[in-house]
Design an enzyme around this catalytic site. Structure first.
Site, mmCIF file in Angstrom:
data_model
loop_
_atom_site.group_PDB
_atom_site.id
_atom_site.type_symbol
_atom_site.label_atom_id
_atom_site.label_comp_id
_atom_site.label_asym_id
_atom_site.label_seq_id
_atom_site.Cartn_x
_atom_site.Cartn_y
_atom_site.Cartn_z
ATOM 1 C CG ASP A 65 -0.296 -0.123 2.675
ATOM 2 O OD1 ASP A 65 0.902 -0.483 2.534
ATOM 3 O OD2 ASP A 65 -0.794 0.390 3.493
ATOM 4 C CG ASP A 111 4.029 0.162 1.897
ATOM 5 O OD1 ASP A 111 4.040 1.012 2.719
ATOM 6 O OD2 ASP A 111 3.525 -0.705 1.892
ATOM 7 C CB VAL A 168 4.218 -4.628 3.361
ATOM 8 C CG1 VAL A 168 5.243 -5.873 3.583
ATOM 9 C CG2 VAL A 168 4.178 -4.140 2.008
ATOM 10 C CG HIS A 196 6.822 -0.666 10.202
ATOM 11 N ND1 HIS A 196 6.797 -1.141 11.735
ATOM 12 C CD2 HIS A 196 6.474 0.633 10.084
ATOM 13 C CE1 HIS A 196 6.605 0.148 12.240
ATOM 14 N NE2 HIS A 196 6.543 1.229 11.498
ATOM 15 C CG ASP A 197 5.732 -2.159 5.022
ATOM 16 O OD1 ASP A 197 5.317 -2.642 5.913
ATOM 17 O OD2 ASP A 197 5.140 -1.058 4.366
#
Ligand code: BDR
Ligand code: CA
Length: 307
Positions: A10, A15, A124, A238-239
């Site tokens: 997304d 990302d 993700v 995170h991703d």
């Protein structure tokens, strides 16, 4: 042989970092990228994804996934990613990439069936596309090699007190995925929050030649400024950590658990994930620690490998 991956994103600043890491990784072959609604609406995540993949020079197909969650009203995360979802870089006219006509969920099912046991799906964003695919093709859990997701938290959320954004953005989809029986790896905030980008490291990565490193750095400048504005500390990776897991899982320690999601919309902890012990193996693999210097070596390597 390279590991075949489908990325469901997304896009989103982190990302974008995940896409750059995957595109430049020698171990991976991106067979498709699916943009889903999440951090911002679908039109924007599609545009952002096409622009990032165009920057990497890859010609892998990009598809549009779900425009909205299964049941709940959409929630977005523009405060972390900017109004466009990818504030920072300015992109010109694309010459390689255009959006495929086929929808992302159909493409996911078709590709996994064409390569049984060979494809790892890295998701993700909200888990909406995977949930649709699992509903439409019940054999999917035995056809994928593995599903690796950035979702959930066992130590407090980042969107509500208890819930992590991707799980909260579509809890019903997360519940379908976590109970599907598919071979599943879940990178939660508990690990992704521990991998952060310092200003020194960003200034070093900025010195790498090429448009990919430039766009990456511009994205991370915005990400860092938004974290600073929210007093959230250094920006969390995170991703890209999901991509790193697929590059080399031996760099991670992990535990095996059953995962449940709170899908009661009236509950204050709607979207919260919790884990339960299981007997032996067969649950969701939950990475708990990672070799951080190695992670940054992989990011640097990918940016050097890309135009
Ligand atoms: C997740 O939420 C999104 O904003 C990020 O892109 C990441 O996938 C972290 O909670
Ligand atoms: Ca994301």
């Amino acid at each position: 042989m390279k590991q075949k991956v489908i990325l469901d994103v997304d896009t989103g600043l982190d990302d974008a970092a995940a896409l750059f890491l995957a595109a430049g990784a020698e171990e991976l072959e991106i067979v498709a990228v699916i943009a889903t609604a999440g951090n911002v609406g679908l039109d924007k995540t599609v545009e952002n994804t096409l622009n990032v993949i165009e920057t990497t020079g890859l010609s892998c197909p990009v598809f549009a996934g779900s425009a909205k969650p299964l049941i709940r009203q959409p929630v977005e995360a523009g405060d972390f990613h900017g109004e466009s979802g990818l504030d920072g870089p300015v992109f010109g006219k694309r010459v390689i990439q255009e959006l495929q006509e086929e929808d992302g969920v159909s493409a996911m099912i078709r590709l996994v069936k064409r390569h049984p046991g060979e494809i790892t799906i890295i998701s993700v964003g909200p888990l909406t596309d995977l949930a649709h695919a699992l509903r439409r093709e019940p054999a999917l859990p035995s056809l994928v090699k593995e599903i690796v997701v950035m979702s959930g938290s066992f130590s407090g959320g980042n969107v509500t007190k208890d819930a992590e954004f991707n799980a909260y953005a579509d809890p019903e989809a997360a519940a379908i995925v976590f109970s599907s029986g598919a071979p599943l790896v879940m990178l939660t905030l508990d690990i992704t929050r521990t991998v952060t980008l310092s200003r020194e490291r960003l200034d070093f990565l900025r010195t790498i030649e090429g448009r990919s490193a430039e766009v990456f750095s511009q994205c991370m400048d915005t990400y860092m400024a938004n974290y600073e504005a929210k007093k959230f500390g250094w920006p969390q990776m995170h991703d890209p950590l999901c991509v790193a897991y697929v590059i080399d899982r031996s760099r991670f320690s992990a535990e095996d658990r059953r995962v449940v999601v709170d899908i009661d919309p009236a509950s204050p902890s709607y979207g919260m994930t919790s884990r339960e012990a299981i007997d032996g193996e067969g649950g969701v693999i939950i990475p708990t620690d990672v070799d951080r210097p190695w992670f940054w070596e992989m990011v640097e390597r990918s940016l050097r490998n890309l135009p």
